[in-house]
Design a protein around this motif. Structure first.
Motif, PDB file in Angstrom:
ATOM      1  N   THR A  76       0.823  -1.199   0.000  1.00 16.15           N
ATOM      2  CA  THR A  76       0.000   0.000   0.000  1.00 16.15           C
ATOM      3  C   THR A  76       0.859   1.252   0.000  1.00 16.15           C
ATOM      4  O   THR A  76       0.433   2.297   0.436  1.00 16.15           O
ATOM      5  N   ALA A  77       2.080   1.145  -0.505  1.00 16.21           N
ATOM      6  CA  ALA A  77       2.958   2.302  -0.612  1.00 16.21           C
ATOM      7  C   ALA A  77       3.511   2.367  -2.024  1.00 16.21           C
ATOM      8  O   ALA A  77       4.075   1.401  -2.518  1.00 16.21           O
TER       9      ALA A  77
ATOM     10  N   LYS B 162       7.538  18.451  -8.057  1.00 20.42           N
ATOM     11  CA  LYS B 162       6.369  18.828  -7.256  1.00 20.42           C
ATOM     12  C   LYS B 162       6.164  17.842  -6.107  1.00 20.42           C
ATOM     13  O   LYS B 162       5.888  18.241  -4.970  1.00 20.42           O
ATOM     14  N   VAL B 163       6.320  16.553  -6.382  1.00 16.57           N
ATOM     15  CA  VAL B 163       6.160  15.535  -5.340  1.00 16.57           C
ATOM     16  C   VAL B 163       7.193  15.746  -4.236  1.00 16.57           C
ATOM     17  O   VAL B 163       6.862  15.750  -3.052  1.00 16.57           O
ATOM     18  N   TYR B 164       8.453  15.982  -4.624  1.00 23.25           N
ATOM     19  CA  TYR B 164       9.484  16.188  -3.616  1.00 23.25           C
ATOM     20  C   TYR B 164       9.283  17.510  -2.863  1.00 23.25           C
ATOM     21  O   TYR B 164       9.594  17.596  -1.678  1.00 23.25           O
TER      22      TYR B 164
ATOM     23  N   SER C  84       5.958  10.492   3.705  1.00 17.80           N
ATOM     24  CA  SER C  84       6.695   9.460   2.981  1.00 17.80           C
ATOM     25  C   SER C  84       7.701   8.807   3.921  1.00 17.80           C
ATOM     26  O   SER C  84       7.932   9.288   5.026  1.00 17.80           O
ATOM     27  N   PHE C  85       8.286   7.718   3.452  1.00 18.21           N
ATOM     28  CA  PHE C  85       9.348   7.054   4.195  1.00 18.21           C
ATOM     29  C   PHE C  85      10.301   6.430   3.194  1.00 18.21           C
ATOM     30  O   PHE C  85       9.974   6.291   2.016  1.00 18.21           O
ATOM     31  N   THR C  86      11.506   6.114   3.660  1.00 17.63           N
ATOM     32  CA  THR C  86      12.461   5.458   2.776  1.00 17.63           C
ATOM     33  C   THR C  86      12.558   3.991   3.127  1.00 17.63           C
ATOM     34  O   THR C  86      12.467   3.605   4.293  1.00 17.63           O
TER      35      THR C  86
ATOM     36  N   ILE D 107       5.561   6.326  -0.616  1.00 18.54           N
ATOM     37  CA  ILE D 107       4.463   7.167  -0.137  1.00 18.54           C
ATOM     38  C   ILE D 107       3.284   6.259   0.140  1.00 18.54           C
ATOM     39  O   ILE D 107       2.746   5.628  -0.783  1.00 18.54           O
ATOM     40  N   PRO D 108       2.875   6.136   1.393  1.00 15.65           N
ATOM     41  CA  PRO D 108       1.748   5.266   1.730  1.00 15.65           C
ATOM     42  C   PRO D 108       0.457   5.739   1.053  1.00 15.65           C
ATOM     43  O   PRO D 108       0.245   6.947   0.880  1.00 15.65           O
ATOM     44  N   GLU D 109      -0.360   4.797   0.676  1.00 16.79           N
ATOM     45  CA  GLU D 109      -1.646   5.116   0.063  1.00 16.79           C
ATOM     46  C   GLU D 109      -2.477   6.017   0.971  1.00 16.79           C
ATOM     47  O   GLU D 109      -3.159   6.933   0.510  1.00 16.79           O
TER      48      GLU D 109
END
Length: 70
Positions: free
Chosen positions: A15-16, A32-34, A44-46, A53-55
């Motif tokens: 789900t990410a 834009k996302v960053y 977000s997470f790495t 990016i989790p749903e």
């Protein structure tokens, strides 16, 4: 698995989404996302070297944008 069926690996059932990847639900540019991630508007997470990016974070961002617009 039949030829027309989608793969069922753990990567496709997660789900990410990769940021920003082909399956990324928002049609924003990479920069834009960053920018959204840096401004803390999109969570977000790495994972290793990939940013995910989790749903639920995408849904929260969309909900917030809709509230701002009304």
């Amino acid at each position: 698995m039949s030829p027309g069926s989608p793969p069922t690996s753990a990567a496709t059932s997660s789900t990410a989404a990769r940021s920003p990847g082909r399956n990324y639900p928002l049609k924003y540019s990479r920069s834009k996302v960053y920018d959204l991630i840096r401004s803390k508007r999109l969570a977000s997470f790495t994972e290793g070297r990939c940013r995910r990016i989790p749903e639920s974070a995408v849904q929260e961002y969309i909900r917030t944008r809709l509230e701002e617009a009304s």
